[in-house]
Structures are given as C-alpha cells and as structure tokens.
Design a protein around this motif. Structure first.
Motif, PDB file in Angstrom:
ATOM      1  N   GLY A   1     -12.424  -1.294  25.169  1.00 53.07           N
ATOM      2  CA  GLY A   1     -11.414  -0.786  24.257  1.00 53.07           C
ATOM      3  C   GLY A   1     -11.380  -1.522  22.937  1.00 53.07           C
ATOM      4  N   PHE A   2     -11.110  -0.771  21.895  1.00 52.89           N
ATOM      5  CA  PHE A   2     -10.884  -1.351  20.581  1.00 52.89           C
ATOM      6  C   PHE A   2      -9.567  -0.800  20.076  1.00 52.89           C
ATOM      7  CE2 PHE A   2     -10.984  -1.141  15.960  1.00 52.89           C
ATOM      8  CZ  PHE A   2     -11.250  -2.457  15.642  1.00 52.89           C
ATOM      9  N   ASP A   3      -8.635  -1.698  19.825  1.00 52.75           N
ATOM     10  CA  ASP A   3      -7.290  -1.297  19.423  1.00 52.75           C
ATOM     11  C   ASP A   3      -6.993  -1.903  18.066  1.00 52.75           C
ATOM     12  OD1 ASP A   3      -4.657  -0.647  19.187  1.00 52.75           O
ATOM     13  OD2 ASP A   3      -3.941  -1.967  20.776  1.00 52.75           O
ATOM     14  N   GLY A   4      -6.535  -1.087  17.138  1.00 50.67           N
ATOM     15  CA  GLY A   4      -6.173  -1.597  15.832  1.00 50.67           C
ATOM     16  C   GLY A   4      -5.056  -0.781  15.223  1.00 50.67           C
ATOM     17  N   PHE A   5      -4.281  -1.376  14.342  1.00 51.21           N
ATOM     18  CA  PHE A   5      -3.269  -0.601  13.649  1.00 51.21           C
ATOM     19  C   PHE A   5      -3.115  -1.104  12.224  1.00 51.21           C
ATOM     20  CE2 PHE A   5      -0.404  -4.119  14.625  1.00 51.21           C
ATOM     21  CZ  PHE A   5       0.458  -4.128  13.532  1.00 51.21           C
ATOM     22  N   LEU A   6      -2.596  -0.241  11.407  1.00 54.27           N
ATOM     23  CA  LEU A   6      -2.317  -0.567  10.015  1.00 54.27           C
ATOM     24  C   LEU A   6      -0.853  -0.276   9.750  1.00 54.27           C
ATOM     25  CD1 LEU A   6      -3.282  -1.269   7.101  1.00 54.27           C
ATOM     26  CD2 LEU A   6      -3.678   1.194   6.789  1.00 54.27           C
ATOM     27  N   GLY A   7      -0.132  -1.267   9.221  1.00 59.50           N
ATOM     28  CA  GLY A   7       1.274  -1.091   8.901  1.00 59.50           C
ATOM     29  C   GLY A   7       1.525  -1.423   7.449  1.00 59.50           C
ATOM     30  N   PHE A   8       2.442  -0.702   6.834  1.00 56.77           N
ATOM     31  CA  PHE A   8       2.769  -1.017   5.451  1.00 56.77           C
ATOM     32  C   PHE A   8       4.237  -0.696   5.192  1.00 56.77           C
ATOM     33  CE2 PHE A   8       0.732   3.093   5.727  1.00 56.77           C
ATOM     34  CZ  PHE A   8       1.598   3.946   5.068  1.00 56.77           C
ATOM     35  N   GLY A   9       4.839  -1.473   4.291  1.00 58.55           N
ATOM     36  CA  GLY A   9       6.238  -1.312   3.934  1.00 58.55           C
ATOM     37  C   GLY A   9       6.521  -1.989   2.608  1.00 58.55           C
ATOM     38  N   THR A  10       7.770  -1.901   2.188  1.00 55.71           N
ATOM     39  CA  THR A  10       8.158  -2.466   0.892  1.00 55.71           C
ATOM     40  C   THR A  10       8.762  -3.846   1.075  1.00 55.71           C
ATOM     41  OG1 THR A  10       8.629  -0.240   0.064  1.00 55.71           O
ATOM     42  CG2 THR A  10       9.528  -2.081  -1.181  1.00 55.71           C
TER      43      THR A  10
ATOM     44  N   SER B   1      14.375   2.160   2.409  1.00 58.02           N
ATOM     45  CA  SER B   1      13.290   1.274   1.984  1.00 58.02           C
ATOM     46  C   SER B   1      12.867   0.303   3.082  1.00 58.02           C
ATOM     47  CB  SER B   1      13.704   0.495   0.733  1.00 58.02           C
ATOM     48  OG  SER B   1      14.863  -0.293   1.011  1.00 58.02           O
ATOM     49  N   ASN B   2      13.704   0.161   4.107  1.00 58.26           N
ATOM     50  CA  ASN B   2      13.359  -0.733   5.215  1.00 58.26           C
ATOM     51  C   ASN B   2      12.451  -0.065   6.248  1.00 58.26           C
ATOM     52  OD1 ASN B   2      14.878  -2.778   4.124  1.00 58.26           O
ATOM     53  ND2 ASN B   2      16.718  -2.303   5.326  1.00 58.26           N
ATOM     54  N   SER B   3      12.115   1.173   6.034  1.00 54.81           N
ATOM     55  CA  SER B   3      11.300   1.912   7.002  1.00 54.81           C
ATOM     56  C   SER B   3       9.893   1.343   7.071  1.00 54.81           C
ATOM     57  CB  SER B   3      11.238   3.393   6.623  1.00 54.81           C
ATOM     58  OG  SER B   3      12.520   3.964   6.625  1.00 54.81           O
ATOM     59  N   LYS B   4       9.328   1.419   8.251  1.00 53.30           N
ATOM     60  CA  LYS B   4       7.960   0.953   8.481  1.00 53.30           C
ATOM     61  C   LYS B   4       7.146   2.098   9.074  1.00 53.30           C
ATOM     62  CE  LYS B   4       8.956  -3.357   7.429  1.00 53.30           C
ATOM     63  NZ  LYS B   4       8.398  -4.038   6.251  1.00 53.30           N
ATOM     64  N   ILE B   5       5.905   2.182   8.651  1.00 49.57           N
ATOM     65  CA  ILE B   5       4.950   3.133   9.242  1.00 49.57           C
ATOM     66  C   ILE B   5       3.891   2.331   9.972  1.00 49.57           C
ATOM     67  CG2 ILE B   5       3.210   4.886   8.777  1.00 49.57           C
ATOM     68  CD1 ILE B   5       4.834   5.752   6.372  1.00 49.57           C
ATOM     69  N   HIS B   6       3.734   2.622  11.246  1.00 46.70           N
ATOM     70  CA  HIS B   6       2.755   1.914  12.072  1.00 46.70           C
ATOM     71  C   HIS B   6       1.705   2.913  12.554  1.00 46.70           C
ATOM     72  CE1 HIS B   6       5.478  -1.532  12.221  1.00 46.70           C
ATOM     73  NE2 HIS B   6       6.446  -0.698  12.579  1.00 46.70           N
ATOM     74  N   ILE B   7       0.458   2.582  12.331  1.00 44.79           N
ATOM     75  CA  ILE B   7      -0.657   3.419  12.785  1.00 44.79           C
ATOM     76  C   ILE B   7      -1.562   2.563  13.663  1.00 44.79           C
ATOM     77  CG2 ILE B   7      -2.614   4.846  12.092  1.00 44.79           C
ATOM     78  CD1 ILE B   7      -1.241   5.224   9.389  1.00 44.79           C
ATOM     79  N   SER B   8      -1.884   3.043  14.852  1.00 44.56           N
ATOM     80  CA  SER B   8      -2.770   2.290  15.737  1.00 44.56           C
ATOM     81  C   SER B   8      -3.774   3.233  16.385  1.00 44.56           C
ATOM     82  CB  SER B   8      -1.974   1.554  16.817  1.00 44.56           C
ATOM     83  OG  SER B   8      -1.398   2.469  17.727  1.00 44.56           O
ATOM     84  N   LEU B   9      -4.918   2.708  16.718  1.00 44.79           N
ATOM     85  CA  LEU B   9      -5.968   3.481  17.372  1.00 44.79           C
ATOM     86  C   LEU B   9      -6.521   2.663  18.528  1.00 44.79           C
ATOM     87  CD1 LEU B   9      -7.981   5.875  17.513  1.00 44.79           C
ATOM     88  CD2 LEU B   9      -9.463   4.560  15.983  1.00 44.79           C
ATOM     89  N   VAL B  10      -6.477   3.227  19.724  1.00 40.28           N
ATOM     90  CA  VAL B  10      -7.050   2.587  20.905  1.00 40.28           C
ATOM     91  C   VAL B  10      -8.296   3.386  21.284  1.00 40.28           C
ATOM     92  CG1 VAL B  10      -6.675   1.868  23.280  1.00 40.28           C
ATOM     93  CG2 VAL B  10      -4.761   1.856  21.671  1.00 40.28           C
ATOM     94  N   ALA B  11      -9.455   2.820  20.980  1.00 39.62           N
ATOM     95  CA  ALA B  11     -10.719   3.517  21.208  1.00 39.62           C
ATOM     96  C   ALA B  11     -11.366   3.018  22.505  1.00 39.62           C
ATOM     97  CB  ALA B  11     -11.666   3.299  20.044  1.00 39.62           C
ATOM     98  N   ARG B  12     -11.927   3.928  23.289  1.00 36.03           N
ATOM     99  CA  ARG B  12     -12.644   3.597  24.516  1.00 36.03           C
ATOM    100  C   ARG B  12     -14.128   3.870  24.337  1.00 36.03           C
ATOM    101  NH1 ARG B  12      -9.535   0.253  27.347  1.00 36.03           N
ATOM    102  NH2 ARG B  12      -7.406   1.043  27.501  1.00 36.03           N
ATOM    103  N   PHE B  13     -14.941   2.916  24.812  1.00 38.03           N
ATOM    104  CA  PHE B  13     -16.402   3.107  24.690  1.00 38.03           C
ATOM    105  C   PHE B  13     -17.094   2.383  25.826  1.00 38.03           C
ATOM    106  CE2 PHE B  13     -15.163  -0.610  22.281  1.00 38.03           C
ATOM    107  CZ  PHE B  13     -16.125  -1.552  22.577  1.00 38.03           C
TER     108      PHE B  13
END
Length: 564
Positions: A255-264, A552-564
């Motif tokens: 598995g490969f798991d990663g996420f990208l988060g961004f906020g103000t 403005s306190n909101s957060k967006i979280h993106i993650s991907l759990v890849a199986r190989f």
C-alpha cells in the motif's frame, strides 16, 4: 375423399390432445370424520397430470403421516371412480408422540444428546417424533467431526413401548478407524506461508479430520491482507490416507497512502500546504511479514519519520515480533525518538495480544533560558496490548467491520534531576452499523492519556487532522488526556463510490497549561475506489467551544491509498 380424411385427422389430433391434457383428481379419505379432518388439515395435492404423479403423492402423504407419529397408517388400493377421478382410503390408527432411543455410550457423548433432547438418561434419550430426523442428522454431524466422515445412523428394533410412546435402538455404521488429516496441498499460491496454516488457521496434519471445521477455518483466509480463498477446500480419501486440497490466491497487499491538505494561515492569511506519505510492503518475501515507512511534514514545521517491521511466527513458533522506530522534530525546539520491541501472540484470527518494551528519548534544541516546559529526558515503559478485528469479507470499500486496540504501559522518566513514575494508556476502536445494503453509520473512538506528577511539552500527546479530528491541522493539539469521537453517515452509491457526513467531537486536557477544552469538526466527504486505490476527499471546518464559526478555518484533506 380428401375432405373426409382431413376432417378425421383434425378430430383425431383434437381429441388426443384433450385426453392427454386431462388432469387426474385424487381424493384421500380416512376411516371416519375425525380422520378426515386430520387428513384435510395436513393437505395434499389434488390434481396430477398422470397416474405416476398421483401414486407418488399418496406415498409422500404417507411419509408425512409417519413423521408426525402415525407409523401404523395403512392404505387401501387406489380405486378408479371414473376417467379422471381416483380415490384411496388411509387408516391413520394410533398416533405416537415420543420415542425412547437407546444408544451406545462409548460412541455418542452425552453432551451431544443434551443438545437435541431435554430428557437424557444413562442408556437412552427421548425425542418428539417430528424431531427425530433433524436430531439424528445433528448426532451424525458430531460423529463426522470426530473423524468418521462416512458414518451413518439408522433406527432399529422399533417397537411400541406404551400408549403414544415408541422405543428403538441407534445403529451406527462407520469405518472401524478414525480419519486423520495426512497431507495438505495448496493450489494456486504454492508459496503461501505454512506457519499461517499451523498457527493462524490452526490446520495441522495428523489431527482428527473434520471437513466442516476445516471449511470454517479456511473462510478466515479472506481476513488476510495478502491472500484469499478461491473456492472451498476439497478432500481426497484413499484407503490409508486423507489429503486436503486448499485453493488460495495471492492478493495485492502493498500500500501507498498519501494526502494533501491546504488551508489559510490565520496570522499571515496565506495558503499553506501539509501532507504525508505512507508506504506499506506486505508479504513480499512470502513470509507474511510487513514493513512500513511513513514520513510526514506540515506547515507547523513538524517532521515525523516512522519505520516499523512485523515478523509473524518466528522460526515456526506462534510468537511474532514487532519493531518500531519513530523520530519526531518540532521546528527548532526539540526532537523525540521512540523505539519499541513487542512480542505478539495471535490467539485466533480475531484476537491478538502483545507485550514489549517502549523507550523514548527527547533532546531540546533550545537554550535553557528559552522555556522551562521543554527538557531533555529518557523514558522506558513496559506495555501490554490487545487487538480485536472483525472483517467484512468481500467488501471493497469497508473491509473491516469492527476493530478494537487497547494498550497500557507503566514506566519511568529520567531527567537531570530525578526519576519519575509514569503511566500511559491508549484506546482506538471503531464499528460500522450497517442499516441496509447501501446505508451505514461509522462510529470511531480514539482516546489516550498520560499520568505523571510533572509534564514536559515535548512528551505530551498530539492529535488533530485527517486521522483524528478533522478541520484542524495535523498533530497541532497538545494534551495530557484526550478523547475524539468520529461519526459518519455513509451512503454507498455503488460498489466503488460512497459519500459521507463528518461529525467530529473532541475533549482534551493539558495540565501543563491548565487548559480544558472541547473541539468540533463538521463537513462532508466522499470516497472513490479507483484502479490505483481508494481516493478520499474530506471538507471539514473545525472550531472550539469558545470561538465562533469561521469559513476560513475550513480544511480540505485529500488522501489516496493505493494497492499494488
């Protein structure tokens, strides 16, 4: 002449079809009105397409009478009333309700009999007649489980004991010797780790053979991340051996798991990013081993590096070992290194216990006059842990239905001044409540605590982010005690897509700053199972109980759990 021949042919076909399609009617009568009411209450099929079906229905009806205690019923011959009506009479005679069955004590255990009868004696047990067939099937299944796969039971010497009661003897026909499992052959994934057969599935040669028990055990293969069962096992019986064939296929488990988060950023009012990568390599050496590597960095100048290795069933024993190294750096304040060695024992596929040593070493990067809350220290803990896992087999999006992990440890912290006793515990559990095939509720609880007379900032617990309370930065909250409750309503749109709500509640204490506070996180998210893996998107807004809601306190979280 031709016209006459045509008419005759038409009439022949018409009447032959009508005769062939005609149904035969059956009437079954008793000796008197009481027996007629019993026969009508039981019911039987009245109309039949041919005489064979009609005759078979009478036999089936008599068998039904036998099963409810009319074992002496007798019928007259079938009388033909007219072309389509047939009649027979059946004398029901006495109805017997119970039967005493004598059994060989050296072959049938009393515990087996108490499962089917409420009246068990030293050499016989009593059954209602309608329960006899089911009870004998159950007793025979227990004989099969004890290594007699070809055993058969039948009742012999059936006789009348008294009014309404019969007696009989059980006759057991079976092989003279028990069957034992001699050979195990794996098809499909020939390099499947044999230690998992012995200790995980608990299937071993030279054990009493029971196909039912083996089938139940092999279903647990689907709980493994690196293998699954292709089809049920099969057995080859020869004159002097029993061979089990198991059909297993290796699964993609890396598995490969990663996420990208961004906020103000509230101070600079600029857009900032954070994220992490998590690599998991499972069973690449066909040993069932697991290697994990995680690196995390965020906008708070926190860096976290973690590597762990799990080796199950060392040298073919039921004991496994878990090794872990974790290095955490807080900007230019301090670094903390965690090391752990645990020995684990898999009780069964659901339950696992472990014990080990956990050490911590932290070094400040600041001058002594900068802050008194950060200090150099070393700690050593002895820990015990328990893990409980219930999978949802064949569920692609949510493979685990219920999970519990509990850990507790006691140890001592040493500084330049004096040693100090400490105690820590952690609880992580979740469960999915399936409302129906598409709707479910996910509930997760994560809590931890550290008890000590004094505290340093660089030893406090950290939480916050996508894996705890969403809407907050990763590991941005320090606590000596915290609890986080995550609740999601999930709607599965297909086998690969779902949407969900986000409701996160947290409560924490920080004795170092004398703070007690409640936190809230709300939002929405979705998940898509792609060819690369599971992609998750979360939009959440976090707030404390004393601060107003800010978009403005909101957060967006993106993650991907890849199986190989």
């Amino acid at each position: 002449m031709r016209k006459t021949a045509f008419i005759l042919a038409f009439l022949s076909v018409f009447f032959s079809t009508k005769v062939k399609g005609q149904q035969l009617q059956l009437i079954i009568e008793g000796e008197n009105s009481i027996e007629n009411r019993i026969i009508d209450a039981l019911g039987y099929t009245t109309y039949h397409s041919d005489y064979e079906g009609l005759h078979s229905e009478i036999k089936t009806f008599q068998d039904q009478l036998y099963s409810i205690g009319y074992i002496e019923n007798r019928r007259d011959s079938i009388s033909r009333i007219n072309d389509s009506l047939y009649q027979t009479k059946i004398q029901l005679k006495t109805q017997y309700h119970t039967i005493s069955i004598y059994y060989p004590k050296n072959k049938i255990e009393t515990s087996t009999l108490t499962s089917v009868s409420q009246e068990v004696h030293d050499d016989y047990f009593v059954l209602n007649l309608q329960d006899v067939e089911e009870a004998l099937a159950f007793i025979n299944s227990k004989l099969v489980d004890k290594g007699a796969p070809f055993s058969k039971l039948r009742l012999s010497n059936i006789s009348i004991q008294d009014s309404g009661h019969l007696k009989a003897h059980i006759i057991i026909t079976a092989e003279s010797q028990k069957r034992y499992l001699d050979h195990i052959i794996i098809k499909g994934y020939e390099r499947f780790p044999k230690s998992y057969l012995k200790h995980y599935l608990k299937i071993k040669p030279n054990k009493t053979f029971s196909l039912k028990a083996i089938q139940k055990k092999t279903e647990q293969l689907n709980s493994l991340a690196f293998a699954h069962e292709i089809k049920p096992p099969e057995v080859l019986f020869s004159k002097d051996s029993t061979t089990l064939y198991m059909y297993i296929e290796k699964s993609a488990s890396n598995g490969f798991d990663g996420f990208l988060g961004f906020g103000t950023n509230e101070d600079s009012n600029t857009l900032e990013f954070d994220g992490y990568v998590n690599l998991s390599l499972v069973n690449n050496l066909n040993y069932g081993e697991r290697f994990g590597l995680q690196y995390k960095s965020d906008q708070s100048q926190q860096k976290n590096f973690k590597v762990d290795l799990s080796l199950p069933y060392l040298f073919g024993s039921p004991i496994g070992v878990d090794l872990e190294l974790n290095i955490f750096k807080k900007d230019s304040s301090y670094t903390t290194t965690h090391q752990a060695v645990n020995l684990n024992y898999q009780l069964n596929p659901k339950h696992k216990v472990a014990a080990g040593i956990f050490s911590v070493s932290s070094n400040t990067l600041l001058t002594e006059t900068s802050t008194a809350a950060i200090a150099d220290y070393k700690s050593v803990f002895l820990k015990l842990s328990y893990q409980y896992t219930v999978p949802q087999q064949q569920h692609l999006l949510f493979p685990v239905h219920h999970f519990v992990y509990a850990e507790a440890g006691t140890g001592e912290r040493k500084t330049t001044t004096h040693p100090e006793k400490q105690f820590q515990w952690t609880l992580n559990t979740f469960k999915i409540f399936n409302l129906n095939a598409k709707n479910s509720v996910f509930v997760k609880l994560n809590a931890a605590s550290m008890a000590s007379d004094t505290y340093f900032e660089n030893e406090l617990l950290r939480f916050g982010g996508i894996n705890s309370i969403r809407g907050f930065e990763e590991n941005s909250i320090l606590a000596s005690l915290y609890g986080v409750l995550n609740v999601e309503y999930r709607l599965q749109l297909s086998n690969t897509i779902y949407i969900h709500s986000i409701t996160d509640l947290a409560s924490f204490e920080n004795v170092l700053t004398d703070a007690k506070e409640k936190l809230y996180g709300y939002g929405l998210g979705f998940g898509i199972l792609t060819r690369s893996g599971l992609l998750k998107f979360n939009y959440a807004n976090g707030k404390s109980e004393h601060t107003p809601f800010k978009l403005s306190n909101s957060k967006i979280h993106i993650s991907l759990v890849a199986r190989f």
